[in-house]
Motif scaffolding. Structure first.
Motif, short mmCIF file in Angstrom:
data_model
loop_
_atom_site.label_atom_id
_atom_site.label_comp_id
_atom_site.label_asym_id
_atom_site.label_seq_id
_atom_site.Cartn_x
_atom_site.Cartn_y
_atom_site.Cartn_z
N ALA A 26 0.83 -1.21 0.00
CA ALA A 26 0.00 0.00 0.00
C ALA A 26 0.86 1.26 0.00
O ALA A 26 0.57 2.22 -0.72
N GLN A 27 1.94 1.26 0.78
CA GLN A 27 2.81 2.44 0.83
C GLN A 27 3.49 2.68 -0.50
O GLN A 27 3.65 3.83 -0.93
N VAL A 42 -10.43 0.96 -1.42
CA VAL A 42 -11.42 0.19 -2.18
C VAL A 42 -10.73 -0.91 -2.98
O VAL A 42 -11.21 -2.06 -3.01
N TYR A 43 -9.62 -0.61 -3.61
CA TYR A 43 -8.91 -1.62 -4.39
C TYR A 43 -8.41 -2.76 -3.51
O TYR A 43 -8.48 -3.93 -3.90
N PHE A 44 -7.92 -2.43 -2.33
CA PHE A 44 -7.45 -3.48 -1.42
C PHE A 44 -8.61 -4.34 -0.93
O PHE A 44 -8.49 -5.55 -0.80
N PRO A 71 -5.80 -6.08 8.06
CA PRO A 71 -5.77 -5.05 7.01
C PRO A 71 -7.09 -4.99 6.25
O PRO A 71 -7.91 -5.91 6.35
N ILE A 72 -7.31 -3.95 5.49
CA ILE A 72 -8.59 -3.73 4.81
C ILE A 72 -8.93 -4.86 3.84
O ILE A 72 -10.10 -5.17 3.64
N GLY A 76 -12.54 -7.38 2.98
CA GLY A 76 -13.04 -7.97 1.74
C GLY A 76 -13.15 -9.48 1.85
O GLY A 76 -14.11 -10.09 1.38
N TYR A 77 -12.16 -10.10 2.50
CA TYR A 77 -12.19 -11.54 2.75
C TYR A 77 -13.41 -11.90 3.59
O TYR A 77 -14.12 -12.88 3.30
#
Length: 127
Positions: A26-27, A42-44, A71-72, A76-77
């Motif tokens: 992400a960084q 959103v992508y993550f 993590p974000i 989603g998972y």
């Protein structure tokens, strides 16, 4: 006794390495693209959904535990996992499964945010 301590330590190392790797990715995206933080989130999250749907994320969760679920993309998972489990019962449960799976975390976030808003008072940023 030391075997148990080493096992716990190894569990922490696995979570740190996997969670840290997700944060490093992400960084790098933040540093080298013009994407906003919202789009990256959103992508993550969508990556977590897609990786769960194709069966890649579950082994990562089994290996790293909280390093993969905090993590974000772990959110989603969680949503995809709820939909998959709900789909086994029917279409209605496939739609409501993600809401059921995420309800405890979202409810806790709302409740604790409300409590913090009562304790602390926000101020506008002055330029």
């Amino acid at each position: 006794m030391t075997e148990g301590i080493l096992e716990i330590l190894f569990m922490y190392v696995k979570a740190f390495v996997v969670g840290g790797s997700i944060c490093v990715i992400a960084q790098i995206i933040i540093n080298f693209t013009d994407l906003t933080s919202g789009k990256i989130l959103v992508y993550f999250m969508l990556a977590g959904v897609v990786l769960t749907a194709i069966g890649v994320y579950q082994p990562l969760v089994d290996f790293a535990g909280a390093g993969a679920t905090v993590p974000i993309c772990g959110f989603g998972y969680l949503l995809a996992n709820g939909a998959i489990k709900g789909a086994a019962k029917g279409f209605f449960y496939a739609v409501t499964g993600p809401l059921t799976a995420a309800s405890a975390g979202v409810s806790a976030a709302v409740v604790f945010s409300f409590i913090m808003s009562l304790i602390f008072h926000s101020k506008t940023k002055r330029n």
